[in-house]
Design a protein around this motif. Sequence first.
Motif, short mmCIF file in Angstrom:
data_model
loop_
_atom_site.label_atom_id
_atom_site.label_comp_id
_atom_site.label_asym_id
_atom_site.label_seq_id
_atom_site.Cartn_x
_atom_site.Cartn_y
_atom_site.Cartn_z
N HIS A 79 0.81 -1.22 0.00
CA HIS A 79 0.00 0.00 0.00
C HIS A 79 0.85 1.27 0.00
O HIS A 79 0.36 2.35 -0.32
CB HIS A 79 -0.96 0.02 1.19
CG HIS A 79 -0.28 0.17 2.52
ND1 HIS A 79 0.13 1.38 3.02
CD2 HIS A 79 0.08 -0.75 3.43
CE1 HIS A 79 0.71 1.20 4.20
NE2 HIS A 79 0.70 -0.09 4.47
N HIS A 139 3.78 1.59 -1.84
CA HIS A 139 4.55 1.69 -3.08
C HIS A 139 4.18 2.91 -3.90
O HIS A 139 5.05 3.52 -4.52
CB HIS A 139 4.36 0.43 -3.94
CG HIS A 139 4.95 -0.79 -3.33
ND1 HIS A 139 4.83 -2.02 -3.92
CD2 HIS A 139 5.65 -1.01 -2.18
CE1 HIS A 139 5.43 -2.93 -3.18
NE2 HIS A 139 5.92 -2.34 -2.11
N ARG A 140 2.91 3.28 -3.93
CA ARG A 140 2.48 4.40 -4.77
C ARG A 140 3.09 5.72 -4.34
O ARG A 140 3.13 6.67 -5.11
CB ARG A 140 0.96 4.49 -4.79
CG ARG A 140 0.33 4.82 -3.46
CD ARG A 140 -1.20 4.82 -3.53
NE ARG A 140 -1.81 4.89 -2.24
CZ ARG A 140 -2.00 6.03 -1.56
NH1 ARG A 140 -1.65 7.17 -2.08
NH2 ARG A 140 -2.56 5.99 -0.36
N ARG A 141 3.59 5.79 -3.12
CA ARG A 141 4.19 7.02 -2.61
C ARG A 141 5.68 7.12 -2.92
O ARG A 141 6.29 8.13 -2.64
CB ARG A 141 3.99 7.11 -1.11
CG ARG A 141 2.53 7.12 -0.69
CD ARG A 141 2.41 7.28 0.81
NE ARG A 141 1.05 7.29 1.25
CZ ARG A 141 0.23 8.34 1.20
NH1 ARG A 141 0.66 9.47 0.70
NH2 ARG A 141 -0.99 8.24 1.65
N ARG A 148 7.76 11.67 -8.18
CA ARG A 148 8.58 11.64 -9.40
C ARG A 148 9.88 12.43 -9.28
O ARG A 148 10.76 12.30 -10.10
CB ARG A 148 7.77 12.16 -10.58
CG ARG A 148 6.56 11.29 -10.88
CD ARG A 148 5.81 11.84 -12.08
NE ARG A 148 4.58 11.10 -12.26
CZ ARG A 148 4.45 10.10 -13.10
NH1 ARG A 148 5.46 9.70 -13.81
NH2 ARG A 148 3.29 9.48 -13.21
#
Length: 165
Positions: free
Chosen positions: A67, A69-71, A130
């Motif tokens: 949960h 990973h998206r950060r 990013r």
Amino acid sequence: MQSSAGPSRKTPDVCTVKPKLEPGEESPPSVGEDQETTPLTGGRPFFTAIMAKTHVHKPYQLVFPAHFHRRLPARRTATVLRCGGRSWIMSYCGDTRLKRLDGAWADFAVDNGLLVGDACVFELVSGGGRAREELVFEVQVLRGGGMPWELAAKGDTDDDPIVIV
């Protein structure tokens, strides 16, 4: 739990957390009852990890929960863990199937005397996304073999915090 001063308000159960030691094992010198803890600053993403044998003994691996990973970036990124006024430099391996910290995690685990059953709260202070900046985590070590497993599922959002009293 109800208070006579106002409406019903649910408060968390509080438990005493003691380090879990293997037979014949002594407490590391850094573990003490007067060890200072600092609260999370709030508003920043964080996750918890209850230390298992693979976290604190060979192969010394800390894998990030799915949960979270998206950060984080999908590439290898310089990472700093800050805890107790000290810093450890390592790499986050976001370019591998298992998103994890590199072998320098072992230094953090050993230097902080982490034991099976201790919990670490990792608060993302900067980096991620990013941008090509390093990741910085403020790490809170919570000692205890008695840490309820239910706490591991908390802390994903501000709506479901871990409350330490």
